[in-house]
Every structure is written in structure tokens, then in C-alpha cells.
Motif scaffolding. Structure first.
Motif, PDB file in Angstrom:
ATOM      1  N   TRP A  12     -16.291  -4.687  -6.250  1.00  0.00           N
ATOM      2  CA  TRP A  12     -15.492  -5.810  -5.736  1.00  0.00           C
ATOM      3  C   TRP A  12     -15.512  -6.988  -6.702  1.00  0.00           C
ATOM      4  O   TRP A  12     -14.525  -7.730  -6.803  1.00  0.00           O
ATOM      5  CB  TRP A  12     -16.000  -6.233  -4.361  1.00  0.00           C
ATOM      6  CG  TRP A  12     -15.716  -5.227  -3.286  1.00  0.00           C
ATOM      7  CD1 TRP A  12     -16.620  -4.500  -2.575  1.00  0.00           C
ATOM      8  CD2 TRP A  12     -14.427  -4.813  -2.814  1.00  0.00           C
ATOM      9  NE1 TRP A  12     -15.986  -3.653  -1.691  1.00  0.00           N
ATOM     10  CE2 TRP A  12     -14.642  -3.836  -1.819  1.00  0.00           C
ATOM     11  CE3 TRP A  12     -13.126  -5.165  -3.147  1.00  0.00           C
ATOM     12  CZ2 TRP A  12     -13.590  -3.213  -1.147  1.00  0.00           C
ATOM     13  CZ3 TRP A  12     -12.072  -4.553  -2.471  1.00  0.00           C
ATOM     14  CH2 TRP A  12     -12.312  -3.593  -1.491  1.00  0.00           C
ATOM     15  N   HIS A 175      -0.669   0.023   5.888  1.00  0.00           N
ATOM     16  CA  HIS A 175      -1.129   0.798   4.733  1.00  0.00           C
ATOM     17  C   HIS A 175      -2.418   0.209   4.163  1.00  0.00           C
ATOM     18  O   HIS A 175      -3.357   0.947   3.827  1.00  0.00           O
ATOM     19  CB  HIS A 175      -0.053   0.828   3.653  1.00  0.00           C
ATOM     20  CG  HIS A 175       1.060   1.794   3.935  1.00  0.00           C
ATOM     21  ND1 HIS A 175       0.863   3.142   4.128  1.00  0.00           N
ATOM     22  CD2 HIS A 175       2.397   1.590   4.069  1.00  0.00           C
ATOM     23  CE1 HIS A 175       2.011   3.742   4.352  1.00  0.00           C
ATOM     24  NE2 HIS A 175       2.963   2.815   4.322  1.00  0.00           N
ATOM     25  N   VAL A 176      -2.460  -1.118   4.033  1.00  0.00           N
ATOM     26  CA  VAL A 176      -3.672  -1.756   3.517  1.00  0.00           C
ATOM     27  C   VAL A 176      -4.855  -1.468   4.437  1.00  0.00           C
ATOM     28  O   VAL A 176      -5.969  -1.180   3.981  1.00  0.00           O
ATOM     29  CB  VAL A 176      -3.455  -3.275   3.352  1.00  0.00           C
ATOM     30  CG1 VAL A 176      -4.765  -3.965   2.994  1.00  0.00           C
ATOM     31  CG2 VAL A 176      -2.403  -3.543   2.283  1.00  0.00           C
ATOM     32  N   ASP A 177      -4.611  -1.535   5.733  1.00  0.00           N
ATOM     33  CA  ASP A 177      -5.678  -1.248   6.692  1.00  0.00           C
ATOM     34  C   ASP A 177      -6.181   0.183   6.541  1.00  0.00           C
ATOM     35  O   ASP A 177      -7.382   0.449   6.667  1.00  0.00           O
ATOM     36  CB  ASP A 177      -5.169  -1.486   8.112  1.00  0.00           C
ATOM     37  CG  ASP A 177      -6.241  -1.247   9.152  1.00  0.00           C
ATOM     38  OD1 ASP A 177      -7.081  -2.144   9.358  1.00  0.00           O
ATOM     39  OD2 ASP A 177      -6.262  -0.153   9.762  1.00  0.00           O
ATOM     40  N   ALA A 178      -5.285   1.119   6.252  1.00  0.00           N
ATOM     41  CA  ALA A 178      -5.691   2.523   6.080  1.00  0.00           C
ATOM     42  C   ALA A 178      -6.500   2.730   4.811  1.00  0.00           C
ATOM     43  O   ALA A 178      -7.234   3.723   4.699  1.00  0.00           O
ATOM     44  CB  ALA A 178      -4.453   3.422   6.057  1.00  0.00           C
ATOM     45  N   TRP A 179      -6.372   1.807   3.849  1.00  0.00           N
ATOM     46  CA  TRP A 179      -7.115   1.934   2.598  1.00  0.00           C
ATOM     47  C   TRP A 179      -8.494   1.281   2.646  1.00  0.00           C
ATOM     48  O   TRP A 179      -9.250   1.378   1.675  1.00  0.00           O
ATOM     49  CB  TRP A 179      -6.327   1.292   1.452  1.00  0.00           C
ATOM     50  CG  TRP A 179      -5.025   1.976   1.170  1.00  0.00           C
ATOM     51  CD1 TRP A 179      -4.680   3.270   1.450  1.00  0.00           C
ATOM     52  CD2 TRP A 179      -3.868   1.385   0.555  1.00  0.00           C
ATOM     53  NE1 TRP A 179      -3.395   3.534   1.069  1.00  0.00           N
ATOM     54  CE2 TRP A 179      -2.867   2.392   0.504  1.00  0.00           C
ATOM     55  CE3 TRP A 179      -3.580   0.121   0.042  1.00  0.00           C
ATOM     56  CZ2 TRP A 179      -1.607   2.170  -0.033  1.00  0.00           C
ATOM     57  CZ3 TRP A 179      -2.326  -0.103  -0.505  1.00  0.00           C
ATOM     58  CH2 TRP A 179      -1.352   0.897  -0.537  1.00  0.00           C
ATOM     59  N   LEU A 180      -8.836   0.606   3.724  1.00  0.00           N
ATOM     60  CA  LEU A 180     -10.120  -0.087   3.799  1.00  0.00           C
ATOM     61  C   LEU A 180     -11.273   0.909   3.778  1.00  0.00           C
ATOM     62  O   LEU A 180     -11.158   2.018   4.329  1.00  0.00           O
ATOM     63  CB  LEU A 180     -10.205  -0.919   5.079  1.00  0.00           C
ATOM     64  CG  LEU A 180      -9.216  -2.085   5.215  1.00  0.00           C
ATOM     65  CD1 LEU A 180      -9.405  -2.777   6.562  1.00  0.00           C
ATOM     66  CD2 LEU A 180      -9.395  -3.084   4.074  1.00  0.00           C
ATOM     67  N   PRO A 181     -12.378   0.563   3.137  1.00  0.00           N
ATOM     68  CA  PRO A 181     -13.564   1.436   3.189  1.00  0.00           C
ATOM     69  C   PRO A 181     -13.981   1.672   4.638  1.00  0.00           C
ATOM     70  O   PRO A 181     -14.145   0.712   5.405  1.00  0.00           O
ATOM     71  CB  PRO A 181     -14.622   0.640   2.418  1.00  0.00           C
ATOM     72  CG  PRO A 181     -13.854  -0.326   1.581  1.00  0.00           C
ATOM     73  CD  PRO A 181     -12.621  -0.657   2.342  1.00  0.00           C
ATOM     74  N   ARG A 182     -14.137   2.899   5.003  1.00  0.00           N
ATOM     75  CA  ARG A 182     -14.380   3.232   6.416  1.00  0.00           C
ATOM     76  C   ARG A 182     -15.645   2.578   6.963  1.00  0.00           C
ATOM     77  O   ARG A 182     -15.686   2.151   8.112  1.00  0.00           O
ATOM     78  CB  ARG A 182     -14.467   4.759   6.575  1.00  0.00           C
ATOM     79  CG  ARG A 182     -13.185   5.503   6.265  1.00  0.00           C
ATOM     80  CD  ARG A 182     -12.032   5.121   7.200  1.00  0.00           C
ATOM     81  NE  ARG A 182     -11.252   3.996   6.684  1.00  0.00           N
ATOM     82  CZ  ARG A 182     -10.311   3.375   7.393  1.00  0.00           C
ATOM     83  NH1 ARG A 182     -10.070   3.752   8.641  1.00  0.00           N
ATOM     84  NH2 ARG A 182      -9.633   2.372   6.868  1.00  0.00           N
ATOM     85  N   ALA A 185     -14.697  -1.219   7.429  1.00  0.00           N
ATOM     86  CA  ALA A 185     -13.382  -1.586   7.954  1.00  0.00           C
ATOM     87  C   ALA A 185     -13.471  -2.560   9.129  1.00  0.00           C
ATOM     88  O   ALA A 185     -12.724  -3.557   9.158  1.00  0.00           O
ATOM     89  CB  ALA A 185     -12.609  -0.325   8.355  1.00  0.00           C
TER      90      ALA A 185
END
Length: 355
Positions: A12, A175-182, A185
Motif C-alpha cells: 500500500w 467493481h472496486v468493492d469486488a477488488w478489495l482484499p477479502r 474488506a
């Protein structure tokens, strides 16, 4: 197996460094895209409300775009020419105002204008500078605004970017939400929601306050007959974004012009001062509490520091991203404090309560 905290911090950190490097080198190129994205962000709640009324996303976006274009054309035809005209006249008359101030001080307080006095030298220097550079400044300002290439690019790109960003805003967020580290998140969503709440509460609210006060100051000053009332009102409204600065600068400018224009009529000078007093009273007791709120967590000093720092580092583009970055850093700082207060570093090795 999740990445170690050190590795995550490194990743990050690299991402943040890349962002700032791009901002540094591509600031002018990114300007229309940043402005277009900001416009889409501010108008997304309007589009969502139209969707709840039965509009499709395409129809809602088209409706907002047409309304915005009509408002821009109206402002360009009515307000902006008058604003430029008054600004030019104000700069041109400044030497006369300086001479009038010089004559007043010379008549009432002649000891202040003795040969070699600091005040006399300052007034002479101010009058000469404004007289020689005032017109040049306005012409340079207008010439820069009319820069053909950058103006055409900005005017064409910003509406296109805003339209497509607004049209696909919800899908983009998904889409951005789907890319968040699980693993992180839920925390990221919570922090993003808090950042959005700060921006919605401060930026949208403060812009509304600026617009309302700018219109109020301009209308009030023009109603009492103050020359350049539209310019003074616009300046006061814009600077209201920084709390108290708009009222101080605008009030000082308006009262100074009123002293020059209405010197023999103290009632009119008092009326000009009363306009800013009423504006501050309404802002402090009604506008800011209802439109901005007191819990957004963006302190005026922190905002001023962010604007100054990012403006110095990245120019105008830095000033545009200063407020969202300041809001994000404020939320992250509060999150870090929460984590610290819940850590063993703060609580110590024992969980025993206080004696």
C-alpha cells in the motif's frame, strides 16, 4: 494464508507513492479528469434520487447533464460578463481609491504623512504599483483564461468525463468493492463510508453555504447601491469555503469601498456592515449547523494546512485533491487512535481494571 502486515504496508505504501508521483508529473493532464470525477461524485446523489423516482440511470444522467449545461449557459450569458466587467473596473479604480485614502488621511491626520513616514511611502508605492500593474494584471488574467488550447480541452473533456463517470458510478463502485482484499474488506468499507460521510457533510454542505452566502452578499450589496457589489459578493462567497475568511476579507473590502463611495452617508456604510453581520449570524446559526453539521471531523486549521501543503506541492490540482485527502487522513487518524486505545501498547500487559 494472509500476507504479513509488513508486506501489506509495503504494497500500500508503494501504491500511495505511485499515486503522488503521477499527481506530480501529470497534474495538468489529470486536471480535467479530476474535475470531471469530482462533478460526478457530487451529482451521484441526485442521480440516485431520480432513479428512486422511476428514472433509468441513462435518463437520470441525461437529465442532470442538460440541466447543468443550461445553468452554465445562463451563467455565461448573464453573470460572468458582469463579473468580469466589475472586476476590471475595480482594478482600474483602485489608484483613485488610494488617492482618496491619501487625501483623507492627509486632511485628518497630517502628521502620519510627513516626508519620510512609513505610511506615506507605503501609500505612494501602492498607488504607483496598482496604476502601473493593475491593468496588466487583469489583461494577463483574462488572457490566461482565454488560452485557446487548454480552455477547449478542459471544456470538452470535463463534461464527457463527468457524464460517463456519473453514468457508470454505481457499477464502478461495485467493481472496486469486488477488488478489495477479502480479509480487510469490512474495515475498508467502514472507513470508506466514514470518508464519504465527511466529504458529503463538509464539501457538499460547505459549497451550498458558499453559494447561498455569495448570492446573499452580492444581492445585498447591489441592493444598497455599492459599486462592485457583485465582485465583492462573489469573493466573499468563494472564500467562505475557509471558515471566517470569506466574511473577514469580503467585509473589509466592502466596508473599504463603502467608505470611499458613501463617506458623507454613514447610514449606508452601516448598511454594508450590517449585510455581513447578518450573513455571519445566518451562517453560524442556521446554514452551517444544518448543511455542514458539527461532527464531520474536518477542522478548519487542518483544512487550511492541507490546502496550503498540497497547493504548494502539486499546484491547482493539489488544491483540488487536498480536501478529500485531508478527509481520508482524518478518518484514518481516528481509526489509528481507536486501534491504539484497543491495543496492549495502551492497555499494558494486564487487563485489570482501575483500582
Amino acid at each position: 494464508m494472509a500476507l504479513p502486515v509488513r508486506e501489506q504496508a509495503k504494497i500500500w505504501g508503494i501504491a500511495a507513492a505511485i499515486f503522488f508521483v503521477l499527481l506530480w508529473y501529470l497534474g495538468d493532464v489529470m486536471l480535467p479528469f479530476i474535475v470531471g470525477s469530482a462533478v460526478a461524485y457530487f451529482l451521484d446523489p441526485v442521480a440516485d434520487r431520480l432513479e428512486r423516482l422511476g428514472f433509468s440511470r441513462v435518463l437520470a444522467t441525461a437529465t442532470i447533464t442538460v440541466a447543468t449545461v443550461l445553468l452554465f449557459i445562463l451563467a455565461a450569458l448573464i453573470v460572468i460578463p458582469q463579473l468580469v466587467k466589475q472586476l476590471t473596473a475595480l482594478v482600474n479604480i483602485t489608484p483613485e481609491i488610494a488617492r482618496g485614502l491619501y487625501g483623507f488621511v492627509n486632511e485628518r491626520f497630517p502628521q502620519l504623512l510627513d516626508e519620510g513616514s512609513v505610511l506615506r511611502q507605503s501609500l505612494d508605492g501602492l498607488a504607483n504599483t496598482v496604476k502601473s500593474r493593475g491593468g496588466e494584471f487583469v489583461n494577463g488574467l483574462l488572457a490566461s483564461v482565454r488560452n485557446v488550447v487548454s480552455a477547449i480541452v478542459f471544456i470538452l473533456v470535463v463534461p464527457v468525463v463527468a457524464f460517463y463517470m456519473l453514468l457508470s458510478w454505481d457499477r464502478m463502485i461495485a467493481h472496486v468493492d469486488a477488488w478489495l482484499p477479502r480479509d480487510h474488506a469490512p474495515v475498508i468499507r467502514r472507513l470508506a463510508g466514514q470518508i464519504d460521510a465527511v466529504l458529503a457533510g463538509f464539501v457538499r454542505g460547505q459549497l451550498s453555504v458558499c453559494l447561498i452566502l455569495g448570492v446573499f452578499y452580492a444581492a445585498g450589496l447591489m441592493l444598497v447601491g455599492l459599486d462592485f457589489g457583485l465582485v465583492v459578493g462573489a469573493i466573499a462567497g468563494i472564500l467562505t469555503f475557509i471558515p471566517y475568511v470569506g466574511a473577514i476579507v469580503g467585509g473589509a473590502l466592502a466596508i473599504g469601498l463603502a467608505l470611499f463611495q458613501f463617506w458623507s452617508d454613514p447610514l449606508m456604510i452601516a448598511a454594508v456592515a450590517a449585510i455581513f453581520f447578518v450573513g455571519q449570524f445566518v451562517e453560524g446559526n442556521f446554514l452551517t449547523p444544518n448543511l455542514v453539521g458539527g461532527s464531520v471531523g474536518l477542522h478548519p486549521v487542518w483544512l487550511l494546512f492541507a490546502l496550503s501543503a498540497f497547493g504548494s506541492l502539486f499546484g491547482f490540482v493539489g488544491m483540488l485533491v487536498a480536501v478529500p485527502v485531508a478527509a481520508a487522513l482524518g478518518v484514518l487518524a481516528r481509526f489509528a487512535v481507536e486501534q491504539y486505545l484497543d491495543s496492549r501498547l495502551y492497555k499494558g500487559l494486564s487487563d485489570r481494571g482501575e483500582d
